[in-house]
Scaffold this active site. Sequence first.
Site, PDB file in Angstrom:
ATOM      1  N   HIS A  82       0.838  -1.205   0.000  1.00 22.35           N
ATOM      2  CA  HIS A  82       0.000   0.000   0.000  1.00 22.35           C
ATOM      3  C   HIS A  82       0.872   1.253   0.000  1.00 22.35           C
ATOM      4  O   HIS A  82       0.586   2.231  -0.684  1.00 22.35           O
ATOM      5  CB  HIS A  82      -0.858   0.073   1.261  1.00 22.35           C
ATOM      6  N   LYS A 131      -0.682  -6.304  -7.886  1.00 24.12           N
ATOM      7  CA  LYS A 131      -0.915  -7.485  -7.049  1.00 24.12           C
ATOM      8  C   LYS A 131      -2.326  -8.044  -7.320  1.00 24.12           C
ATOM      9  O   LYS A 131      -2.526  -9.241  -7.423  1.00 24.12           O
ATOM     10  CB  LYS A 131      -0.760  -7.074  -5.586  1.00 24.12           C
ATOM     11  N   SER A 157       0.527  -8.623   1.715  1.00 20.89           N
ATOM     12  CA  SER A 157      -0.926  -8.656   1.674  1.00 20.89           C
ATOM     13  C   SER A 157      -1.430  -8.501   3.103  1.00 20.89           C
ATOM     14  O   SER A 157      -0.793  -8.989   4.046  1.00 20.89           O
ATOM     15  CB  SER A 157      -1.396 -10.001   1.118  1.00 20.89           C
ATOM     16  N   SER A 158      -2.564  -7.819   3.256  1.00 21.97           N
ATOM     17  CA  SER A 158      -3.118  -7.690   4.609  1.00 21.97           C
ATOM     18  C   SER A 158      -3.442  -9.069   5.163  1.00 21.97           C
ATOM     19  O   SER A 158      -3.430  -9.283   6.371  1.00 21.97           O
ATOM     20  CB  SER A 158      -4.378  -6.825   4.585  1.00 21.97           C
TER      21      SER A 158
HETATM   22  P1  AMP Z   1      -6.449  -3.693  -0.413  1.00 22.68           P
HETATM   23  O1  AMP Z   1      -6.282  -2.929   0.850  1.00 22.68           O
HETATM   24  O2  AMP Z   1      -6.096  -5.140  -0.297  1.00 22.68           O
HETATM   25  O3  AMP Z   1      -7.751  -3.451  -1.105  1.00 22.68           O
HETATM   26  O4  AMP Z   1      -5.330  -3.076  -1.395  1.00 22.68           O
HETATM   27  C1  AMP Z   1      -5.349  -1.724  -1.719  1.00 22.68           C
HETATM   28  C2  AMP Z   1      -4.464  -1.495  -2.925  1.00 22.68           C
HETATM   29  O5  AMP Z   1      -3.130  -1.867  -2.609  1.00 22.68           O
HETATM   30  C3  AMP Z   1      -4.894  -2.325  -4.137  1.00 22.68           C
HETATM   31  O6  AMP Z   1      -4.798  -1.528  -5.299  1.00 22.68           O
HETATM   32  C4  AMP Z   1      -3.892  -3.440  -4.131  1.00 22.68           C
HETATM   33  O7  AMP Z   1      -3.671  -3.985  -5.415  1.00 22.68           O
HETATM   34  C5  AMP Z   1      -2.651  -2.747  -3.619  1.00 22.68           C
HETATM   35  N1  AMP Z   1      -1.702  -3.724  -3.058  1.00 22.68           N
HETATM   36  C6  AMP Z   1      -1.967  -4.658  -2.135  1.00 22.68           C
HETATM   37  N2  AMP Z   1      -0.869  -5.406  -1.913  1.00 22.68           N
HETATM   38  C7  AMP Z   1       0.106  -4.963  -2.730  1.00 22.68           C
HETATM   39  C8  AMP Z   1       1.472  -5.326  -2.973  1.00 22.68           C
HETATM   40  N3  AMP Z   1       2.072  -6.321  -2.341  1.00 22.68           N
HETATM   41  N4  AMP Z   1       2.161  -4.628  -3.898  1.00 22.68           N
HETATM   42  C9  AMP Z   1       1.559  -3.600  -4.567  1.00 22.68           C
HETATM   43  N5  AMP Z   1       0.301  -3.214  -4.371  1.00 22.68           N
HETATM   44  C10 AMP Z   1      -0.438  -3.875  -3.478  1.00 22.68           C
END
Ligand code: AMP
Length: 516
Positions: free
Chosen positions: A40, A161, A197-198
């Site tokens: 993020h 991702k 990843s969360s």
């Molecule tokens: P999320 O909180 O999982 O919805 O992720 C929010 C944003 O962060 C989304 O656009 C994801 O694709 C991006 N994101 C999550 N993990 C990664 C990562 N390891 N590398 C790059 N972007 C990420």
Amino acid sequence: MGEPVRLFQSIAGLRCFLERSRLGKKVGLVPTMGALHAGHLSLIEQACRDNEIAIATIFVNPLQFGPTEDYQQYPRTLEQDLQLCQQLGVAAIFAPTAEELYGNHIPSSAEGERLTQVVPPTTMTSVLCGRSRPGHFQGVATIVTKLLNIVQPTNAYFGQKDAQQLAIIRRLVADLNLPVNIVGCPIVREQSGLAYSSRNHYLTPEEKEQATVLSRALKQAEKIFQSGERQGISLLNAVKEEFAAVPEAQLEYVELVHPKTLKPLEQVEEAGLLAIAARLGSTRLIDNFILRHRRPIVAIDGPAGAGKSTVARQVAQSLGLLHLDTGAMYRAITWLVLESGIDIGDECAIAELTSQAQLQFSMDEVSETVLRVWINGKEVTQAIRSSQVTANVSAIAAQAAVRQALVRQQQRWGQTGGIVAEGRDIGTHVFPDAEVKIFLTASVQERARRRQQDLKSQGQGEFSLEQLQHDISTRDTYDSTRALAPLQKAADAREVNTDGLSVDQVTQEIVSLVRG
Ligand code: AMP
């Protein structure tokens, strides 16, 4: 540290903040579900670099979770997220409640039909994660559309991702003509290769170790791809073999699809998205690699006077690539504007003219160094070098619509690779996935010395070094701070300082970087 980050939970508060602060400024939006990690943060950093105002949203969206999924357990760490955003220079965080966005009916994806939902094409939502997560991408498309409408950002940032999500959002924005530029950002990984990843929070230390099989399997497939294997079946088998060695990791799917359309591919022509989902215990993880088969793109950025165009031309010649002379493109449009008698200041008429213009380039077969240029079927190779075109080209190139149309055109040419392009934001904006990125610099003193020599040899007289140094510094500041296409060094660019180096030496250095 600048202004403290503002936290808004209501649409009204956020809109008021934006109305007061945005006038004439670029706004970057990073939608997230919080529990911020390095992945993020890379998106947020990019948004802070590209825009005067960066907004992060933190919202665990019930609409995209299935009834048996982890909506309740999903990690929520708002305090820590606020601090991280503050450190990076985010202007405001939007962290609404589900009621604020969906009224007093909080939908799960099962009851989501009660809302007006955005429904992307089934060809894109029924593959990959869509198979086991019905309704998920409709939930994602709906929340992203809502956030884009609330914030109305210039740029919105999404991670590679979630490759399927990114492809669907790009399609949504194109299909609905949403006025936003979608920026895809590379996957950020831990040292072990595991993508941040969360959901990594759920893994035990053993599972975290076992989870490295996802990236290892993709790497293995990439290795055989690099050695010439193009058949989907062999690439998928390479992934499956790696998984067979880690029985604790349950492969849910491995698929090879087109990175933009997500249509299944039997073999890779130009590019393929190799994507997997796997479970470790009850935790579901995803990862992907883009496999690209094309001749390289070399992106050369840097300040004025660093020798970019001479170097780009020579590098292209040494490697047998096309020098995509972006300056010639702007000149060709300028020629067309002058030819059609449109006023240079009539931006709307010029936007119309540019969007309909057909540009063609080809290398002169005899000299192999001269780029021939056609516009709307007429050759203008010579005509675009006239003093009238030279006098007007920067005013035309400063128009946002002209730039947008030409960048789109450059990206179309870049699809099959095989080009060297130079400019101010080629590696960050035009070709962010270029195979080789160079940031070509030289000290102000060196550039002033070169300019002095050039002016002298062109018979334009003697200029003092102090004056030229002053002019160059002023130009550097302007180029780095201007609103349209400012000079930017890509995080993954290699800096080459040309002080004391000849053009041949610089060319050689870049050529050897490309050859690896
Ligand atoms: P999320 O909180 O999982 O919805 O992720 C929010 C944003 O962060 C989304 O656009 C994801 O694709 C991006 N994101 C999550 N993990 C990664 C990562 N390891 N590398 C790059 N972007 C990420």
